[in-house]
Design a protein around this motif. Sequence first.
Motif, PDB file in Angstrom:
ATOM      1  N   ASN A   1     153.810 -45.605  34.067  1.00  0.00           N
ATOM      2  CA  ASN A   1     154.039 -47.028  34.303  1.00  0.00           C
ATOM      3  C   ASN A   1     153.984 -47.776  32.970  1.00  0.00           C
ATOM      4  OD1 ASN A   1     154.099 -48.039  37.307  1.00  0.00           O
ATOM      5  ND2 ASN A   1     152.805 -46.228  37.203  1.00  0.00           N
ATOM      6  N   GLY A   2     155.025 -47.607  32.178  1.00  0.00           N
ATOM      7  CA  GLY A   2     155.082 -48.231  30.866  1.00  0.00           C
ATOM      8  C   GLY A   2     154.502 -47.324  29.801  1.00  0.00           C
TER       9      GLY A   2
ATOM     10  N   SER B   1     161.636 -50.874  28.861  1.00  0.00           N
ATOM     11  CA  SER B   1     161.220 -52.280  28.877  1.00  0.00           C
ATOM     12  C   SER B   1     162.003 -53.174  27.918  1.00  0.00           C
ATOM     13  CB  SER B   1     159.742 -52.405  28.504  1.00  0.00           C
ATOM     14  OG  SER B   1     158.926 -51.806  29.462  1.00  0.00           O
TER      15      SER B   1
ATOM     16  N   ARG C   1     158.247 -51.207  34.750  1.00  0.00           N
ATOM     17  CA  ARG C   1     157.220 -50.414  34.110  1.00  0.00           C
ATOM     18  C   ARG C   1     157.592 -48.927  34.045  1.00  0.00           C
ATOM     19  NH1 ARG C   1     156.063 -52.432  31.207  1.00  0.00           N
ATOM     20  NH2 ARG C   1     153.993 -51.696  30.741  1.00  0.00           N
TER      21      ARG C   1
END
Length: 348
Positions: free
Chosen positions: A79-80, A209, A218
């Motif tokens: 997530n990112g 992103s 994300r």
Amino acid sequence: MKINIEELVRENIRNLKPYSSARKEFSGKADVLLDANENPYGSPLKKKYNRYPDPDQTRLKQVFAEVNNLSTDHIAIENGSDMMIDHICRVFCQPGKDNIIVLPPTFAMYEVAAHTNGNEVREVLLGNDFRMDAKEILKAVDGNTKVIFLCSPNNPTGNVMDRNEIKYLLDHFKGIIVLDEAYNNFSNQRSFVHELQDYNNLIVLQTLSKAWGLAGLRIGIAYSDPVIAGYLNKIKTPYNLSIASEEMAVKALGQSAMVNEWIKEIIAQRSLLADSLLAFDFVEKVYPSEANFLLIKVKDAQALYDYLLSQKIIVRNQSNKPLLTNCLRISIGTPEENKLLISALKKF
Ligand SMILES: *Cc1c(COP(=O)(O)O)cnc(C)c1O
């Protein structure tokens, strides 16, 4: 150079028995799924999300693998990249004992992740024109240095790091080198993903992103030797990526033509904006950038920041970072946004 990765991994992580999820124990086709305590009816939404997602993100990894001409076992997704940075520290750095090296002024998350994990952070400042010096960096290494974080193009300075300096470090450091390529799409630098076969101590970080316009989904990706990717996958939470994120990302990655147009436009705007900024007498320097932002040095950064804020334009004041007194970082906007910025500056 090839090093022994297993030796670098924390002992508790090496011995860790990962959580075995319902969807990992059974992944075939079945008519009745009563193994994961899900809601059998569906979701209070048009699209159903009542089932847990694929813990291996097989579909998304296949897309990244194809694009980069790698097999999927070189890939971990989080997530990112922020979370990936955190996981890299946790796999390799023993709290209270090991250290990492960063090259300020740079992205702050490396330091935050290391401190969260209880690791010392050693700083080797960038040199003239924000260049890295591999030999200087190696002087800061001791027996407990596990990870060196490099960022190229670097945030917030915008410059790319010299390829030969990066390779020198990869050849001489017997630990992990993380190369953060968050802004690579805006630069002429060839991705180090293509060098992975030569260096098993390299982790290349990329993200959806920035250029891909998916910060809200994300998605951060680590490319590395399969041994490292194995550990990053081992310590992640079982269902770390949502079904929605994975599906949207796969869909978006099919739209590269649109993204490439944006990248071209942003690069063109970057050079126009740089010229316009240089014309103001309060702008002392516009640093060369291969990213989607410009770092500028002004007479009084706080005053300019406050003025722009009063005009409802938000930029980033970098003055509190080493070597960046009176520097602001300005993201490249649309042509309209950049015009608004310039006309506001004319009234400053
Ligand atoms: C923006 C940025 C990232 C991206 O982080 P995500 O968590 O993937 O959004 C990573 N590294 C650098 C240097 C960045 O500036």
